[in-house]
Design a protein around this motif. Structure first.
Motif, PDB file in Angstrom:
ATOM      1  N   ILE A 117       0.857  -1.189   0.000  1.00 53.04           N
ATOM      2  CA  ILE A 117       0.000   0.000   0.000  1.00 53.04           C
ATOM      3  C   ILE A 117       0.890   1.235   0.000  1.00 53.04           C
ATOM      4  CG2 ILE A 117      -1.786   1.300   1.211  1.00 53.04           C
ATOM      5  CD1 ILE A 117      -2.634  -1.304   2.580  1.00 53.04           C
ATOM      6  N   TYR A 118       0.756   2.030  -1.038  1.00 52.49           N
ATOM      7  CA  TYR A 118       1.464   3.307  -1.110  1.00 52.49           C
ATOM      8  C   TYR A 118       0.446   4.427  -0.933  1.00 52.49           C
ATOM      9  CZ  TYR A 118       6.048   1.646  -2.638  1.00 52.49           C
ATOM     10  OH  TYR A 118       7.291   1.061  -2.699  1.00 52.49           O
ATOM     11  N   SER A 119       0.763   5.370  -0.061  1.00 56.55           N
ATOM     12  CA  SER A 119      -0.102   6.517   0.182  1.00 56.55           C
ATOM     13  C   SER A 119       0.645   7.802  -0.157  1.00 56.55           C
ATOM     14  CB  SER A 119      -0.556   6.536   1.653  1.00 56.55           C
ATOM     15  OG  SER A 119      -1.372   7.667   1.903  1.00 56.55           O
ATOM     16  N   LEU A 120       0.059   8.604  -1.067  1.00 56.56           N
ATOM     17  CA  LEU A 120       0.635   9.884  -1.452  1.00 56.56           C
ATOM     18  C   LEU A 120      -0.292  10.992  -0.985  1.00 56.56           C
ATOM     19  CD1 LEU A 120       2.080   7.863  -3.435  1.00 56.56           C
ATOM     20  CD2 LEU A 120       2.182   9.751  -5.049  1.00 56.56           C
ATOM     21  N   GLN A 121       0.258  11.939  -0.229  1.00 60.64           N
ATOM     22  CA  GLN A 121      -0.537  13.034   0.300  1.00 60.64           C
ATOM     23  C   GLN A 121       0.118  14.371  -0.036  1.00 60.64           C
ATOM     24  OE1 GLN A 121      -0.358  11.099   4.306  1.00 60.64           O
ATOM     25  NE2 GLN A 121      -2.503  11.724   4.405  1.00 60.64           N
ATOM     26  N   GLY A 122      -0.710  15.353  -0.300  1.00 60.99           N
ATOM     27  CA  GLY A 122      -0.213  16.693  -0.601  1.00 60.99           C
ATOM     28  C   GLY A 122      -1.336  17.701  -0.469  1.00 60.99           C
ATOM     29  N   LYS A 123      -0.960  18.969  -0.203  1.00 56.16           N
ATOM     30  CA  LYS A 123      -1.995  19.969   0.082  1.00 56.16           C
ATOM     31  C   LYS A 123      -2.661  20.534  -1.166  1.00 56.16           C
ATOM     32  CE  LYS A 123       1.302  23.810   0.611  1.00 56.16           C
ATOM     33  NZ  LYS A 123       1.809  24.840   1.543  1.00 56.16           N
ATOM     34  N   ASN A 124      -2.056  20.271  -2.346  1.00 62.20           N
ATOM     35  CA  ASN A 124      -2.702  20.736  -3.577  1.00 62.20           C
ATOM     36  C   ASN A 124      -2.280  19.856  -4.751  1.00 62.20           C
ATOM     37  OD1 ASN A 124      -0.124  21.706  -4.536  1.00 62.20           O
ATOM     38  ND2 ASN A 124      -0.413  23.552  -3.283  1.00 62.20           N
ATOM     39  N   GLU A 125      -2.880  20.122  -5.897  1.00 64.14           N
ATOM     40  CA  GLU A 125      -2.636  19.304  -7.089  1.00 64.14           C
ATOM     41  C   GLU A 125      -1.168  19.311  -7.511  1.00 64.14           C
ATOM     42  OE1 GLU A 125      -3.813  20.613 -11.187  1.00 64.14           O
ATOM     43  OE2 GLU A 125      -5.286  18.995 -10.970  1.00 64.14           O
ATOM     44  N   ALA A 126      -0.541  20.471  -7.470  1.00 64.84           N
ATOM     45  CA  ALA A 126       0.855  20.595  -7.902  1.00 64.84           C
ATOM     46  C   ALA A 126       1.776  19.721  -7.054  1.00 64.84           C
ATOM     47  CB  ALA A 126       1.298  22.055  -7.833  1.00 64.84           C
ATOM     48  N   ILE A 127       1.554  19.696  -5.749  1.00 63.89           N
ATOM     49  CA  ILE A 127       2.401  18.899  -4.853  1.00 63.89           C
ATOM     50  C   ILE A 127       2.144  17.412  -5.070  1.00 63.89           C
ATOM     51  CG2 ILE A 127       2.818  18.305  -2.436  1.00 63.89           C
ATOM     52  CD1 ILE A 127       2.491  21.262  -1.773  1.00 63.89           C
ATOM     53  N   LEU A 128       0.879  17.027  -5.288  1.00 66.33           N
ATOM     54  CA  LEU A 128       0.568  15.624  -5.550  1.00 66.33           C
ATOM     55  C   LEU A 128       1.218  15.158  -6.856  1.00 66.33           C
ATOM     56  CD1 LEU A 128      -3.178  15.454  -4.465  1.00 66.33           C
ATOM     57  CD2 LEU A 128      -1.273  14.241  -3.400  1.00 66.33           C
ATOM     58  N   LEU A 129       1.213  16.022  -7.853  1.00 64.58           N
ATOM     59  CA  LEU A 129       1.878  15.690  -9.118  1.00 64.58           C
ATOM     60  C   LEU A 129       3.383  15.506  -8.920  1.00 64.58           C
ATOM     61  CD1 LEU A 129       0.005  18.082 -11.583  1.00 64.58           C
ATOM     62  CD2 LEU A 129      -0.014  15.581 -11.648  1.00 64.58           C
ATOM     63  N   GLU A 130       3.956  16.353  -8.090  1.00 66.46           N
ATOM     64  CA  GLU A 130       5.383  16.233  -7.793  1.00 66.46           C
ATOM     65  C   GLU A 130       5.669  14.932  -7.047  1.00 66.46           C
ATOM     66  OE1 GLU A 130       8.906  18.656  -5.375  1.00 66.46           O
ATOM     67  OE2 GLU A 130       6.939  19.576  -5.668  1.00 66.46           O
ATOM     68  N   GLN A 131       4.793  14.586  -6.085  1.00 64.21           N
ATOM     69  CA  GLN A 131       4.945  13.335  -5.341  1.00 64.21           C
ATOM     70  C   GLN A 131       4.901  12.134  -6.288  1.00 64.21           C
ATOM     71  OE1 GLN A 131       6.011  14.299  -2.242  1.00 64.21           O
ATOM     72  NE2 GLN A 131       4.425  13.240  -1.100  1.00 64.21           N
ATOM     73  N   LEU A 132       3.963  12.170  -7.226  1.00 63.74           N
ATOM     74  CA  LEU A 132       3.833  11.076  -8.195  1.00 63.74           C
ATOM     75  C   LEU A 132       5.073  10.961  -9.070  1.00 63.74           C
ATOM     76  CD1 LEU A 132       0.119  11.306  -9.387  1.00 63.74           C
ATOM     77  CD2 LEU A 132       1.270   9.243  -8.557  1.00 63.74           C
ATOM     78  N   GLN A 133       5.566  12.096  -9.518  1.00 66.73           N
ATOM     79  CA  GLN A 133       6.733  12.098 -10.387  1.00 66.73           C
ATOM     80  C   GLN A 133       7.944  11.490  -9.676  1.00 66.73           C
ATOM     81  OE1 GLN A 133       6.627  13.031 -13.635  1.00 66.73           O
ATOM     82  NE2 GLN A 133       8.731  12.327 -13.838  1.00 66.73           N
ATOM     83  N   LEU A 134       8.104  11.808  -8.409  1.00 68.96           N
ATOM     84  CA  LEU A 134       9.250  11.337  -7.633  1.00 68.96           C
ATOM     85  C   LEU A 134       9.128   9.864  -7.233  1.00 68.96           C
ATOM     86  CD1 LEU A 134       9.814  14.416  -5.276  1.00 68.96           C
ATOM     87  CD2 LEU A 134      11.290  13.694  -7.167  1.00 68.96           C
ATOM     88  N   ALA A 135       7.895   9.448  -6.920  1.00 67.47           N
ATOM     89  CA  ALA A 135       7.714   8.115  -6.331  1.00 67.47           C
ATOM     90  C   ALA A 135       7.242   7.054  -7.319  1.00 67.47           C
ATOM     91  CB  ALA A 135       6.711   8.193  -5.177  1.00 67.47           C
ATOM     92  N   SER A 136       6.792   7.447  -8.500  1.00 63.58           N
ATOM     93  CA  SER A 136       6.134   6.494  -9.407  1.00 63.58           C
ATOM     94  C   SER A 136       7.052   5.339  -9.823  1.00 63.58           C
ATOM     95  CB  SER A 136       5.600   7.212 -10.646  1.00 63.58           C
ATOM     96  OG  SER A 136       6.633   7.854 -11.351  1.00 63.58           O
ATOM     97  N   LYS A 137       8.333   5.613 -10.057  1.00 66.95           N
ATOM     98  CA  LYS A 137       9.240   4.547 -10.483  1.00 66.95           C
ATOM     99  C   LYS A 137       9.397   3.489  -9.397  1.00 66.95           C
ATOM    100  CE  LYS A 137      13.789   3.683 -12.505  1.00 66.95           C
ATOM    101  NZ  LYS A 137      15.067   4.271 -12.977  1.00 66.95           N
ATOM    102  N   GLU A 138       9.586   3.936  -8.161  1.00 71.01           N
ATOM    103  CA  GLU A 138       9.699   2.982  -7.040  1.00 71.01           C
ATOM    104  C   GLU A 138       8.417   2.181  -6.873  1.00 71.01           C
ATOM    105  OE1 GLU A 138       9.433   3.049  -2.228  1.00 71.01           O
ATOM    106  OE2 GLU A 138      10.508   4.719  -3.149  1.00 71.01           O
TER     107      GLU A 138
END
Length: 325
Positions: A117-138
């Motif tokens: 289970i991977y959980s990505l949290q962020g206060k807005n769309e831009a931060i969530l997109l950044e989280q996805l970009q950084l973590a998606s490969k892992e």
């Protein structure tokens, strides 16, 4: 009120099954347990926007080497605050939610074995997109490798073939019981499995360092070796026909690792010289430093009616179990 809703959405997974019987009933005939499926717990507003687009781009990209478009993962989105019991036992879960804290977390086996289970949290769309970009490969690698291991663990090993390969090639490969021996040569073994209207095929052979590294043209040399082996052993029904690598498209090629050994991965399509059969293949050349050679395992699928993704995935799981002895 917004804080309460946010809390409920992010942590609605914490409830457990009432009893073991309920859990067994949920697992039976559960679409969320399909191979290479990812359950995405996400608000519909995010799913229909840039965040959803990014998830589809990263996780549902087409499988390399297939003529027909088939996604690497099948995405199963859930947009409600309630997480259905059926979905809770998914092996791969991605939770994307707005939060005052920006973070990515990973939990294993919380509600079921072999679960990530991977959980990505962020206060807005831009931060969530950044989280996805950084973590998606892992996340992709974790889900994908977990599915490979899970698939192989479901099958009983063909002990006879397992021992034969070990003796003939000095490698350990986990061959499922459904496979049987086809042709055999001095430095060659063909394994086959009947699949509906077609079959899965694994060719095992070796090549010297000098053959692969000749003039440092690894891709060209790998293609040449594959075509030479196919021409000798994989013959068609039409006189003078044999399998070759499809001429119209250059294969996908990159360096990887299998059981801590360097390997070259090649994917593309095969066809028959003087015949009309075609299909996808995966080819792994695994470096054996001890003997200065490569163990090459080539998997090709023939099934004109059904999808090919799962056929290739099974052969990839088998190949990636290879250990040099």
């Amino acid at each position: 009120m917004k804080k309460i809703i946010l809390f409920l959405f992010t942590f609605s997974l914490v409830s457990c099954f009432n009893n073991e019987q309920e859990k067994k009933e949920v697992i039976a005939k559960n679409p969320y347990l399909n191979q290479n499926s990812v359950t995405v717990f996400i608000p519909i507003s995010l799913w229909n926007g840039k965040v959803g687009d990014k998830i589809r781009e990263k996780f549902a990209a087409p499988v390399v080497g297939l003529h027909d478009s088939e996604a690497v993962f099948t995405l199963q989105p859930i947009h409600t605050n309630y997480f259905p019991a059926k979905a809770k036992v998914s092996r791969n879960i991605l939770i994307v939610s707005p939060s005052f804290k920006s973070q990515t977390s990973h939990v294993k086996n919380k509600y079921a074995p072999n679960q990530h289970i991977y959980s990505l949290q962020g206060k807005n769309e831009a931060i969530l997109l950044e989280q996805l970009q950084l973590a998606s490969k892992e996340i992709m690698n974790t889900f994908y490798n977990s599915e490979l291991n899970f698939l192989l663990a479901k099958h009983k090993v063909n002990k006879k073939l397992h021992q034969k390969i070990k003796k003939k090639f000095l490698v350990d490969v986990q061959i499922p019981a459904e496979y049987h021996k086809g042709l055999e040569g001095d430095n060659f073994l063909w394994l086959r499995k009947d699949v509906g209207s077609g079959n899965n095929n694994l060719l095992i052979y070796t090549a010297s360092f000098s053959a692969i590294y000749n003039k440092n043209v690894v891709v060209t040399n790998s293609l040449f070796i594959r075509n030479q082996v196919s021409k000798k052993y994989v013959l068609g029904k039409t006189k003078g026909s044999y399998m070759i690598t499809e001429q119209a498209y250059y294969p996908s090629f990159h360096t990887t690792e299998i059981q801590n050994n360097l390997a070259y991965e090649m994917r593309g399509s095969w066809e028959f010289h003087k015949d009309f059969m075609t299909g996808p293949y995966i080819n792994f050349a695994i470096r054996d430093n001890k003997r200065k050679r490569f163990i090459i395992i080539d998997g090709f699928a023939f099934n004109p009616i059904h999808n090919k993704k799962d056929l290739l995935f099974e052969m990839e799981a088998i190949i990636k179990s290879t250990k040099i002895l």
